[in-house]
Design an enzyme around this catalytic site. Structure first.
Site, mmCIF file in Angstrom:
data_model
loop_
_atom_site.group_PDB
_atom_site.id
_atom_site.type_symbol
_atom_site.label_atom_id
_atom_site.label_comp_id
_atom_site.label_asym_id
_atom_site.label_seq_id
_atom_site.Cartn_x
_atom_site.Cartn_y
_atom_site.Cartn_z
ATOM 1 N N ILE B 592 -1.283 27.712 -25.829
ATOM 2 C CA ILE B 592 0.112 27.384 -25.572
ATOM 3 C C ILE B 592 0.946 28.170 -26.586
ATOM 4 C CG2 ILE B 592 1.815 25.528 -25.622
ATOM 5 C CD1 ILE B 592 -0.206 25.475 -23.223
ATOM 6 N N GLU B 668 3.778 26.482 -13.181
ATOM 7 C CA GLU B 668 3.633 25.789 -11.903
ATOM 8 C C GLU B 668 2.689 24.605 -11.918
ATOM 9 O OE1 GLU B 668 4.190 29.180 -8.673
ATOM 10 O OE2 GLU B 668 3.586 29.939 -10.612
#
Ligand SMILES: Cc1cc2nc3c(=O)[nH]c(=O)nc-3n(C[C@H](O)[C@H](O)[C@H](O)COP(=O)(O)OP(=O)(O)OC[C@H]3O[C@@H](n4cnc5c(N)ncnc54)[C@H](O)[C@@H]3O)c2cc1C
Ligand code: SF4
Lengths: 329, 702
Positions: B592, B668
């Site tokens: 991340i 998404e």
């Protein structure tokens, strides 16, 4: 969008006189509905007369123990008013259940009562609509009508009035004060808006061009415990798919008096007089509430896409009346 | 000159830190300039006129009265519009003929000195039509239904492993259900807008899109121009969700109009116009059949998806593809069927394929768990594959089970009573539900340039697009880490096709793909600096990178991010209201880059999933052939009040087979599975399955 003139006025007489000078003028409140409709070409006025500068921005107490709400009082101010909150809580709740904070800061009392239907054919000038273009037809009846009327509709129009505020006001015996030309008139809100019949383009019983100067609520002890309940698809910022304003007075286990009005079921804020008549004198019990709702709903003429509203409005009526009276289910 | 490099040892990596958006101040102060805000000298405003028929021909356009209106300069229509060449997207061949293919198609652009004058001219434009009967309803038994060869972006439309029919016939438990999802519109905050300007034969456009390189390529092909003659700038973009994933009508119309007039032209769309002109998610009808033994071990999975496309362009949503990689089963079949209708072409909308497909698959899995009396988490763990079930390829990493376990722990799933319809809190029935999430983690070639400047700072140029995701900040962090300098020494410039070809912000591939090119260029530059003993020569140093070969050389493994969502619902069956008091998502998505913007992406996806489950639905009127609720009052996206407690977290995942930074996309995956988790929770609350989205009051009320 048509070019238009804009005029500020400082007294009621000038407002009315100015409107009379034009074949196609409208009063402008907060503009939150009118300006949207102008952009869409649904409204094409040549002149806007701004009524927010009129001295109609006060909420004052009246001799009969009621209140007079100026037509230009903003929705936010109305909902925050201590007298309204104490004596007519359903009114404050209804306002706060509507639109968004920004819209309520602009929207006015008069504009709110006069706001047009959200029927999606009405707001699209490329489609027929009897209300917008009389005689062109009503595509909603065989089309999208999931949030249109189950009561008081006609073959010509099944639109609903979207106002939350009007529902609370009509339940609590509000009177609309209008200025038609030189004369002032007071019209009970129950009689102010029209059912569509064969003239869905006519929405009120007052003259076209009548100026709303204010709305009064009578001194009404029952209203102090009134409540508004709104059902909507998302948790905020959505029009009602069914709503109710109600107040009940109970004595010795019996309903001695009551006020019930429904929203999102008809072209007018629907005062449920049959339900009220049915309920007065009945024991405080779920069965009484259900019977009262059913009495009113015998007149319902739901279509395929809005049939769910009959159950919805019945259920929410029973629920709110039970809440108000402490009846257990 | 000055030595530019900090000693590597003194520096904490920026990767992973929750750094504030570098453009936050510019955005909230209005300094950030969007495509519809560039004031060019002599600029003209265009207003799009749309067809009020779904199929037919323009009989006549009489511009005379419009042309006589104040400020109106011209009417652009098929008779005077520049000729366009096919750019592989026939929906962009606008104003090239008299045919109308869908309601709301652009038939003219009125050009005037002011926006208001253009709009008034458009309202008054006299266009007559010869309407033909149209067909706009998706139904599975339509005779024109066909099997596309490929589904988006380039998967085979069908897949088959083993013998699904035989396995279903022999299975101890069979779930055979039909699920349906409606058309949905992307509705980014910023409507599409373009300002176009020709300078001789070169074209400059400011355009709101998800990829300036891709729009540049389309314009080159449409106008037969070399790349050097077209520049697309999109420095700030107010959201896209796929609706800006490729060139859309405004950029073409503005460019044609600017050519016609020889002056700069701005074309902006209204929210209402967006409902016809920029794409939407296709409605789907899906049949899912699961066969298992009594313990819930899958023997067969069959997923058949129907969706729509337009008559002028094939867009085949990859609805059933998610079933090819999710659960282990010896017999696995997926298929897609497509129906061309007189509608605008559906396009990508956040997690195309996975979002609607997972609703069906993850709902069916819940139904199977119920039928087998197995906990839904345990059911998924029992069906966890070692290799991709469809292809037999290894996963680069797959941490679904870790997400399921961690999510269950955080949610308190172990205390859950699986029986439906037994919890009541006042007027609310309470239930909980879960679903798995997944999304592909792909990379696409990109180019990047990094310049070392003699003042010790660096300029990174890449045609990346920050559509509000935080990509600008994330890439700056990545570049600073790669250069081993602090953030303030890196100036990142994006959103300009002059910086060279790059991947769009789409397919959750943006940050991953761009990061690769950025890192590669930065490493090259460091090498050059080393050769100069760490000092930048006068005139600076420049490194360029292109990851084309690197991406092509990637090992043949399958790459996906995974996640699990757990949530609670409250349902009032007397009014049909469904609320979601608590949502938890746990994701395994590689490294991340920025904890703050990642959280926004993931909760944003889940919130959009909440909207998909309960609210979002574009209502088609079959007689008029258009979407009726074409504004944000009629088309409901989730509001703040719909979202109560929402929590996301991620597990540490090291995947060195994705790209040098170990990044998988996160744009998404958040929306994948949410709708199923909500439908599953609604069943748990009420005992009634909801197989059609959205879960509207009229579908819940009893
Ligand atoms: C996105 C959105 C969501 C909304 N949600 C809700 C909701 O949930 N519940 C709800 O109740 N409402 C909702 N509204 C509607 C909002 O309440 C109305 O738009 C508002 O109350 C209108 O007031 P206004 O003063 O802005 O009226 P305007 O737009 O200024 O006028 C509306 C009409 O009233 C006429 N008018 C104004 N003042 C007078 C007067 N004094 N005398 C005679 N005629 C007058 C005007 O000529 C015009 O025809 C929403 C609106 C929007 C845009
Ligand atoms: S319901 Fe009324 S407002 Fe709606 S289309 Fe019919 S006539 Fe028009």
């Amino acid at each position: 969008m048509r070019e238009f003139g804009y005029q500020q006025v400082s007294d009621v007489e000038t407002a009315v006189a100015t409107l009379a000078t034009s074949a196609d003028a409208r009063y402008l409140g907060g503009g939150t509905n009118l300006v949207d409709l102008m952009k869409l070409g649904v409204e094409t006025p040549e002149l806007l007369i701004d009524v927010t500068t009129l001295p109609l921005t006060d909420i004052s107490e009246t001799a009969d123990g009621g209140v007079l709400i100026g037509a230009a009082v903003r929705n936010s101010d109305l909902a925050a008013n201590p007298v309204i909150r104490q004596r007519y809580p359903a009114v404050a709740q209804a306002v706060l259940a509507g639109a968004s904070g920004q819209l309520r800061n602009l929207a006015t009392t008069g504009g709110n009562l006069m706001q047009r239907t959200r029927c999606s054919y009405f707001t699209d000038v490329t489609k027929p609509c009897n209300k917008r273009a009389p005689g062109s037809g009503c595509p909603a009846r065989d089309g999208e009508h999931h949030n249109l009327a189950i009561l008081g509709a006609s073959e010509h129009c099944i639109a609903t009035s979207p106002s939350d505020l009007a529902v609370a006001l009509v339940a609590l015996d509000a009177v609309v004060h209008v200025r038609e030309g030189d004369s002032a008139r007071a019209v009970p809100l129950t009689e102010f808006r029209r059912l569509p019949g064969d003239r869905p383009d006519l929405e009120t019983t007052v003259e076209p061009g009548a100026l709303i100067t204010g709305v009064s609520l009578p001194g009404l002890p029952i209203a102090a415990a009134s409540r508004y309940r709104k059902v909507r698809e998302r948790a905020s910022y959505a029009f009602a798919i069914g709503s109710i304003a109600a107040a009940v007075e109970v004595s010795g286990g019996l309903v001695t008096d009551c006020r019930i009005a429904w929203g999102a079921v008809a072209a007018v804020p629907w005062r449920a007089t049959r339900a009220e008549a049915m309920l007065r004198g009945k024991p405080v019990a779920i069965e009484s509430f259900a019977a009262a709702a059913d009495a009113e709903l015998t007149a319902a003429e739901p279509l395929e896409g809005n049939a769910y509203k009959v159950a919805l409005i019945r259920n929410v009526t029973v629920e709110l009346l039970a809440e108000l009276t402490g009846a257990s289910r | 000159m000055t030595s530019t490099l900090d000693p590597a040892t003194t520096r904490t990596p920026l990767m992973g830190q929750g750094i504030n958006r570098l453009d936050a101040i510019a955005k909230v102060t209005g300094e950030a300039r969007y495509s519809g805000e560039y004031p060019l000298d002599g600029m003209i405003y265009g207003w799009v006129v749309q067809a009020p028929i779904a199929k037919g021909r323009i009989r006549d356009i009489s511009p005379a009265s419009t042309l006589s209106m104040p400020g109106v300069l011209a009417v652009l229509d098929y008779r005077n519009a520049p000729r366009l060449s096919d750019a592989g997207d026939s929906e962009l061949l606008l104003l090239q003929g008299d045919r109308v293919y869908y309601r709301g198609e652009a038939v003219a652009v009125v050009l005037a000195q002011s926006l208001e004058q253009a709009r008034a001219g458009a309202d008054a434009l006299d266009v007559s039509y010869l309407a033909e009967s149209h067909d706009v309803l998706l139904r599975a038994d339509h005779p024109d239904m066909y099997t596309p060869e490929l589904v988006n972006p380039n998967f085979p439309s069908a897949s088959n492993v083993g013998d699904v029919d035989a396995a279903l016939a022999a299975a101890e438990v069979v779930i055979d259900r039909v699920y349906a999802t409606p058309a949905e519109h992307n509705n980014p905050m910023e409507p599409h807008a373009t300002t176009a300007h020709w300078n001789g034969d070169t074209l400059l456009v400011f355009d709101s899109n998800q990829g300036a390189s891709s729009v540049q390529m389309s314009l080159c092909r449409l106008f037969d121009l070399p790349r050097s003659a077209v520049q697309v700038k999109s420095e700030y973009v107010g959201g896209g969700f796929g609706a800006k994933g490729s060139a859309r009508p405004p950029v073409v119309l503005a460019s044609m109009a600017a050519r016609l007039l020889g002056r700069p032209v701005r074309v902006t769309l209204t929210r209402q116009q967006m409902f016809a002109m920029v794409g939407y998610r296709t409605p789907t009808i899906q049949q899912v059949r699961l066969g298992s033994d009594w313990s819930g071990r899958l023997q067969a999975l069959d997923h058949l998806a129907y969706s729509q496309t337009s008559k002028i362009l094939e867009f085949a949503e990859q609805t059933a593809v998610v079933s090819r990689m999710m659960y282990a089963t010896p017999n696995l079949r997926t298929a897609h069927r497509l129906l061309p209708l007189d509608v605008p072409t559906p396009r990508w909308m956040r997690a195309p394929g996975e979002a609607p497909g997972s609703f069906a698959l993850e709902s069916a899995m819940d139904e199977l768990a119920q039928a087998c009396n197995v906990d839904p988490i345990e059911l998924r763990i029992r069906n966890e594959p070692d290799l991709e079930p469809d292809s037999g390829r290894p996963f680069s990493s797959r941490n679904l089970v870790a997400c399921l376990r961690e999510g269950a722990r955080r949610f308190g799933w172990d205390d859950r009573d699986p029986r439906p319809a037994i919890r009541q809190d006042g007027r609310w029935r309470i239930g909980s539900g879960m679903a798995s999430s997944t999304y592909p983690a792909r990379n696409a070639p990109s180019t990047c340039q990094v310049q070392a400047r003699s003042d010790g700072t660096f300029e990174v140029r890449i045609t990346a697009s920050d559509i509000g995701t935080g990509a600008r900040t994330a890439l700056t962090q990545i570049a600073a880490d790669a250069l081993r300098v602090e953030l303030d020494r890196v100036e990142l410039r994006i959103g300009d096709s002059d910086f060279g070809p790059a991947m769009i912000a789409g397919g959750s591939m943006g940050t991953a793909s761009w990061s690769w090119a950025v890192v590669k260029a930065c490493r090259d530059l460091l090498g050059q600096l080393d050769m100069h003993s760490g000092a930048v020569p006068a005139g600076g140093l420049l490194a360029r990178a292109d990851t084309k070969d690197d991406v092509a050389a990637q090992a043949d493994v399958t790459r996906h991010a995974f996640g699990a969502q757990f949530l609670e619902v409250a349902v009032d069956i007397r009014t049909g209201e469904v609320r979601v008091p608590r949502m938890i998502g746990v994701f395994a998505a590689g490294h991340i880059v920025n904890a703050r913007t990642a959280r926004s992406q993931l909760i944003g996806g889940m919130i959009m999933g909440l909207g998909m489950a309960l609210l979002e639905e574009s209502l088609m009127d079959l007689r008029f052939g258009d979407y009726l609720n074409h504004d944000l009052a009629g088309y409901h996206v989730a509001s703040n009040a719909d979202v109560r407690s929402i929590e996301v977290s991620w597990i540490d995942e090291q995947d060195d087979q994705t790209n040098p930074s170990g990044i998988k996309g996160i744009g998404e995956i958040g929306i994948v599975g949410t709708a199923a988790a909500i439908a599953n929770a609604v069943w748990h609350a009420t005992g009634r399955r909801q197989r059609t989205l959205p879960i509207r009051p009229d579908r819940v009320i009893s």
